[in-house]
Write a protein that holds these residues in place. Structure first.
Motif, mmCIF file in Angstrom:
data_model
loop_
_atom_site.group_PDB
_atom_site.id
_atom_site.type_symbol
_atom_site.label_atom_id
_atom_site.label_comp_id
_atom_site.label_asym_id
_atom_site.label_seq_id
_atom_site.Cartn_x
_atom_site.Cartn_y
_atom_site.Cartn_z
ATOM 1 N N PRO A 264 49.999 42.174 43.202
ATOM 2 C CA PRO A 264 49.484 41.949 44.557
ATOM 3 C C PRO A 264 48.859 43.195 45.174
ATOM 4 N N ASP A 265 49.158 44.372 44.636
ATOM 5 C CA ASP A 265 48.539 45.592 45.164
ATOM 6 C C ASP A 265 47.090 45.722 44.720
ATOM 7 N N GLY A 266 46.841 45.435 43.468
ATOM 8 C CA GLY A 266 45.501 45.673 42.948
ATOM 9 C C GLY A 266 44.736 44.439 42.544
ATOM 10 N N GLY A 267 45.364 43.272 42.610
ATOM 11 C CA GLY A 267 44.698 42.072 42.113
ATOM 12 C C GLY A 267 44.766 40.924 43.092
ATOM 13 N N ALA A 268 43.948 39.926 42.857
ATOM 14 C CA ALA A 268 43.917 38.702 43.656
ATOM 15 C C ALA A 268 43.421 37.586 42.764
ATOM 16 N N GLU A 269 43.717 36.362 43.163
ATOM 17 C CA GLU A 269 43.278 35.210 42.377
ATOM 18 C C GLU A 269 42.546 34.237 43.282
ATOM 19 N N GLU A 270 41.396 33.774 42.827
ATOM 20 C CA GLU A 270 40.637 32.773 43.575
ATOM 21 C C GLU A 270 41.350 31.438 43.506
ATOM 22 N N LEU A 271 41.498 30.811 44.652
ATOM 23 C CA LEU A 271 42.149 29.504 44.736
ATOM 24 C C LEU A 271 41.149 28.374 44.922
ATOM 25 N N ALA A 272 40.138 28.589 45.754
ATOM 26 C CA ALA A 272 39.170 27.541 46.079
ATOM 27 C C ALA A 272 38.033 28.195 46.852
ATOM 28 N N THR A 273 37.073 27.387 47.277
ATOM 29 C CA THR A 273 35.998 27.866 48.124
ATOM 30 C C THR A 273 36.083 27.186 49.487
ATOM 31 N N LEU A 274 35.419 27.754 50.455
ATOM 32 C CA LEU A 274 35.388 27.126 51.776
ATOM 33 C C LEU A 274 34.775 25.732 51.713
ATOM 34 N N ALA A 275 33.836 25.535 50.809
ATOM 35 C CA ALA A 275 33.192 24.231 50.677
ATOM 36 C C ALA A 275 34.157 23.157 50.195
ATOM 37 N N ASP A 276 35.284 23.575 49.594
ATOM 38 C CA ASP A 276 36.276 22.611 49.105
ATOM 39 C C ASP A 276 37.147 22.067 50.240
ATOM 40 N N VAL A 277 37.081 22.671 51.420
ATOM 41 C CA VAL A 277 37.909 22.266 52.553
ATOM 42 C C VAL A 277 37.155 21.227 53.366
ATOM 43 N N ARG A 278 37.720 20.023 53.486
ATOM 44 C CA ARG A 278 37.052 18.928 54.188
ATOM 45 C C ARG A 278 38.033 18.237 55.131
ATOM 46 N N PRO A 279 37.605 17.909 56.364
ATOM 47 C CA PRO A 279 36.359 18.343 56.992
ATOM 48 C C PRO A 279 36.427 19.828 57.312
#
Length: 465
Positions: A264-279
């Protein structure tokens, strides 16, 4: 241990579910219902057929050694006052379910908040299912918990209201979140401090705590538990900003995790994009992040978080686009039943004719109007507490034209929509975000939203009522 003679207070959904469950275990169940009507009589007949004794009134059965109350019953209700005076424990259906869950029962991922609970819990359920878990949404939405704990689910996504938490004392969810806390139900709880305290009970025995880093009350309620949880991130924040270590948040157009990752200090993981959030709206992104944090606390992989958001189907009357009429959009957010929810809804649109009013339940609207003033092109007010909204508009948005629509007849919403259309210009959004409950005029917020949608469609067709 559950006593053999139990009083179930109330014939609502949770009361009936509690009574049925207790009867299956062979307890003597006395159901007490304060209201007497056709619906209550039908429910009473059903439970009597299963072996329950049903009494109408508000008197505590003398033989009862435990009361299981419906969540809406206030502590000052005579039966509950009598129970307290006699030293008879009062719990809710949620607490009953927790005590009755069998060995090896499904863990709970629980959340509460003033707004966004149902959206977040349904997003969470979709994420869990996308990861292959047999999961169900329960509690304040969906299946009563006392029934769900008897089924072989892998995990329960639990939505809890402040009323349910008030009557719960020993819940220990695997992970718990407070989405936000703002003025609501103050007529029930008596003060903002008490309302917030009750919301915070969800954290007391949680394995992992999830708080809204952008919400002062949520972070304040989580602060005493820092360092006391379990796992890689015992207290995890979610934020609409770039996340710090131990948070999930937003980087450009991505939802990212810096909590449930190896570094968590040096890395991150992509979960989704803003476009995936509806509405799409800022408060819905926050709901998605909260659901993601709870899912990740349970070990859900990132790909399932995104797939869950794609699978999620929004419930009606939550910033739902109804129609576009003469270049004006009409949006139904009837579920915005308090000022905090209405504020989030208003923040999603740049130029608004606001449809508001209803029962404010003791909440103040000055901050809401002050924040939204620059976006307002007009306001159409209805319902019991419309005068309080009108007065706030006069104080903080005096240049905004205001129309009040009186009456409680079936034609009110047509007049509301007609007046809103008159105030709107091309590019505006006519937004039903009432900031109040609906029961002064409608059966529920759904009926209010449906009336609005029907009126909009009549406007679009040019048809009279």
């Amino acid at each position: 241990m559950i006593p053999s003679t139990i009083c179930v207070a109330g014939l609502g959904v949770s009361g009936r579910a509690a009574a049925r469950s207790l009867l299956r275990d062979g307890h003597h169940v006395v159901v007490v219902e304060a209201r007497d009507g056709d619906r209550q009589r039908a429910a009473a007949a059903e439970l009597a057929g299963l072996g329950a004794e049903v009494r109408f009134g508000a008197e505590l059965p003398s033989e009862a050694s435990l009361v299981v109350t419906s969540p809406g019953w206030r502590p000052d209700q005579p039966l509950l006052v009598a129970a307290a005076a006699k030293g008879v424990e009062v719990i809710g259906e949620v607490e009953l379910a927790w005590r009755r869950r069998p060995e090896g029962a499904a863990p709970w991922l629980a959340l509460t908040g003033t707004n966004g609970k149902t959206t977040a819990v349904r997003m969470l359920t979709a994420m869990l299912r996308a990861a292959g878990h047999d999961a169900v949404a329960v509690g304040n939405v969906g299946t009563p918990i006392v029934e769900a704990v008897e089924q072989p689910y892998d995990v329960l996504a639990v939505e809890l209201s402040s009323f349910q938490l008030h009557w719960s004392s020993s819940l220990a969810p695997r992970a718990a979140a407070v989405l936000n806390v703002a003025d609501d139900h103050l007529d029930w709880h008596g003060s903002m401090e008490e309302y917030a305290r009750v919301k915070g009970r969800i954290y007391q025995r949680a394995g992992t705590i999830v708080c809204n880093a952008d919400d002062p009350w949520s972070t304040r309620l989580a602060a005493p538990y820092a360092g006391q949880g379990s796992g890689a991130a015992p207290v995890t924040g979610f934020t609409l900003r770039v996340p710090a270590r131990g948070q999930v948040g937003v980087v450009e157009d991505l939802l990212v995790d810096r909590a449930f990752v190896a570094d968590p200090d040096g890395g991150a993981e992509e979960l989704a994009t803003l476009a995936d959030v509806r509405p799409f709206a800022p408060h819905n992104v926050a709901n998605a992040l909260a659901a993601a944090a709870l899912a990740r606390a349970y070990g859900v992989p990132a790909a399932a978080v995104r797939q869950g958001l794609l699978d999620y189907v929004p419930d009606p009357h939550r910033i739902a686009h109804v129609a576009r009429v003469e270049k004006v959009d009409y949006v139904d957010d009837s579920k915005a039943t308090n000022p905090h929810a209405a504020s989030a809804s208003l923040a999603a649109y740049p130029s608004i004719v606001w449809v508001a009013g209803g029962l404010l339940k003791g909440a103040e609207v000055d901050d809401l109007v002050r924040r939204a003033a620059a976006r307002l092109r007009g306001a159409v007010l209805l319902g019991a507490d419309r005068a309080r909204i009108r007065e706030a508009l006069a104080r903080h948005a005096s240049n905004v034209p205001v129309v009040e629509v009186e009456g409680q007849d079936t034609g009110v919403m047509d007049r509301v929509v007609t007046e809103a259309a008159r105030l709107a210009s091309p590019g505006d959004t006519v937004l039903l975000a009432p900031a109040g409950a609906s029961l002064d005029m409608f059966a529920d917020y759904g009926a209010r939203g449906e009336a609005f949608a029907r009126a909009v469609h009549r406007l679009a067709s040019g048809s009279p009522r």
